[in-house]
Scaffold this active site. Sequence first.
Site, PDB file in Angstrom:
ATOM      1  N   SER A 158       0.808  -1.196  -0.126  1.00 52.23           N
ATOM      2  CA  SER A 158      -0.085   0.088   0.104  1.00 52.23           C
ATOM      3  C   SER A 158       0.783   1.246  -0.047  1.00 52.23           C
ATOM      4  O   SER A 158       1.577   1.506  -1.012  1.00 52.23           O
ATOM      5  CB  SER A 158      -0.853  -0.074   1.033  1.00 52.23           C
ATOM      6  OG  SER A 158      -1.952   1.065   1.076  1.00 52.23           O
ATOM      7  N   ASP A 161      -7.139   0.924  -2.429  1.00 54.53           N
ATOM      8  CA  ASP A 161      -8.574   0.539  -1.734  1.00 54.53           C
ATOM      9  C   ASP A 161      -8.921   1.754  -0.898  1.00 54.53           C
ATOM     10  O   ASP A 161      -9.705   1.521  -0.136  1.00 54.53           O
ATOM     11  CB  ASP A 161      -7.752  -0.567  -0.694  1.00 54.53           C
ATOM     12  CG  ASP A 161      -6.730  -0.091   0.187  1.00 54.53           C
ATOM     13  OD1 ASP A 161      -6.190   0.608   0.235  1.00 54.53           O
ATOM     14  OD2 ASP A 161      -6.724  -1.220   1.239  1.00 54.53           O
ATOM     15  N   ASP A 177      -4.065   5.746  -2.940  1.00 50.78           N
ATOM     16  CA  ASP A 177      -2.975   5.398  -2.626  1.00 50.78           C
ATOM     17  C   ASP A 177      -2.557   3.926  -3.581  1.00 50.78           C
ATOM     18  O   ASP A 177      -3.255   3.933  -4.688  1.00 50.78           O
ATOM     19  CB  ASP A 177      -2.988   4.518  -0.925  1.00 50.78           C
ATOM     20  CG  ASP A 177      -4.169   3.551  -0.838  1.00 50.78           C
ATOM     21  OD1 ASP A 177      -5.079   3.260  -1.970  1.00 50.78           O
ATOM     22  OD2 ASP A 177      -4.166   3.002   0.262  1.00 50.78           O
ATOM     23  N   ASP A 217      -2.331   0.641  -3.716  1.00 47.94           N
ATOM     24  CA  ASP A 217      -3.290  -0.364  -4.091  1.00 47.94           C
ATOM     25  C   ASP A 217      -4.908  -0.081  -4.156  1.00 47.94           C
ATOM     26  O   ASP A 217      -5.567  -0.858  -4.278  1.00 47.94           O
ATOM     27  CB  ASP A 217      -3.013  -1.654  -3.081  1.00 47.94           C
ATOM     28  CG  ASP A 217      -3.736  -0.990  -1.993  1.00 47.94           C
ATOM     29  OD1 ASP A 217      -3.540  -0.024  -1.426  1.00 47.94           O
ATOM     30  OD2 ASP A 217      -3.529  -2.007  -0.781  1.00 47.94           O
TER      31      ASP A 217
END
Length: 446
Positions: free
Chosen positions: A95, A240, A236, A238
Site C-alpha cells: 500500500s 483501496d 494510494d 493499491d
Amino acid sequence: MKCFKAYDIRGRVPDELNDDVAYRLGRAFAQTVNDGVVVVGFDVRRDSPSFAQAIIRGLNDEGRDAIDIGLCGTEEVYFQVFSRGVAGGIMVTASHNPIDYNGMKLVRDGARPISGDTGLRDIERLVEANAFGPVAAKRGGVTHDHDKSAYIEHLLGYIDPRAMRPLKVVVNAGNGGAGVVIDLLAAHLPLQFVRIHHEPDGSFPHGIPNPLLPENRAATAEAVRRHGADLGVAWDGDFDRCFLFDAQGEFIEGYYIVGLLAAQMLQRHPGAKVIHDPRLTWNTIEMVRQAGGIPVESKTGHAFIKERMRAEDAIYGGEMSAHHYFREFAYCDSGMIPWLLIAERVSGGTSLADMLAERMAAYPCSGEINFVVDDAPATVASVLDYYAAQHPLVERVDGISADFGRWRFNLRSSNTEPLLRLNVESRGDVELMSAKTLELSSLIQK
C-alpha cells in the site's frame, strides 16, 4: 516473525520479506483455508510479481490451483474471490509503506479477511516452523486471467452513467495501480479525465502514493485549479482508499465523505444500518439519522468494520481514513466505488464544496494528527487524568473517546505503526476545536 502484523503482512525487503517467506506463505495459506482455488494478485512494486509467483509455487506444491490476476488493486482480489466463489485470495501489496517494503493481504472464501483474530496467527506459526511435508503428488496448476471486464461492470452498477452530465475530473493514481482501472472505466463514463502520475511505476517517481499526508496533496490540488476541474481524486498504491478534492482544489477530510456516502446509500436502502469508526462521529451519526438510517459504532480497522457489517447486515461502512465498505461488494472496502458515487452526485449540479459546507461548519474537525511517543499507554492515562475533573463521558471502543458536550476527542494507538493518533471535533465552534487540539497536542508531547 516481524512481518506479521495485526491485519496483514508488511515487512522490509529482503530481510523481513522475501521469495522464501512468500513461498512458505503460499503453502501455509493452502493448509489453512477451505479446499478450492486461490486468487493471487499484485501491486506495482518491483518485487511484487516475484512474490506473487513464489506464493503460487507454494500453493501449487500443496496441490492447490491458483488464478493469477496480475497487476491489480486489493479490491480486485476481493472481487474475484467473492464473484468466483473460490476458497480465498492473496494480494501482494505494501500500500503506502516506504519503497523498500512489501506485504500481503489475505482473505478466505467470501472475501472475509484473515487477520490476527481469524487465522493469521496460525499461518504465521506454519510459516515460521517451515516444517512442510513433501510436494503434493498432484501439484496444482495456475491460470492467468487478467480480464477486468466483470469487475468494471460491477463498479458501473453503483451509478447510472446515462444520467450523468459531463464533468472534468482530475485523477492522480500516484503511479500506483488505479490508472489502469480509470482507463477501462473511461469508455463507459461521460467524464473528461485529466490524468496525472498516471502510469504504473514501482519506482514511484513522484513519491509513495499516500494522499492522507498533507505534503502529498499539492499535485492533485494544483491540477484541479489549473484545469478548472469539477472534482479531484487521488489514490494510494493499491487503491483501496480514495481521497477527494473539491473544484477549488481543497482536500476534503474523509470524515465528511463518510456522512455523504451514508446518506446516498440510505436513499436506496431506507432504514438500513451504517457502520462508522469512533475517531470522529457526530456528523456521521446526524447524517445517518437524518437519512432514516441506524448508525452503529465499531472499532477502527478493516477486519473489525467488515465483521461488524456482516453481523449487522449494514449497507455501508466508512472510516475517516478513507476506507469505504459496501454490502454489495461483499462488505469489502473499495477505492473506486466512492468516487463514482460522488461524481454522480456532483453531476446533478451541486458542487462537492456546496454539499459539504454546512456539514463542515456544523462539525469542524482537526483531522488526524500523529505523535511518536515513548509510552503510549502512559501518555493516554496522563491525558485522561488531566481532564478527569471535567467529567467527560469516556468510551473505550477503540483507544479512548472523551465527550465534553460541546467538543470531543479520540486518542488511540495505531494498529500498524508506532504512533498515537489524535482526532478532535466540536459542535460548530472552530476556535474551540483548534484550542483543544493545541491543548491536547501539548499534553501528549510533554
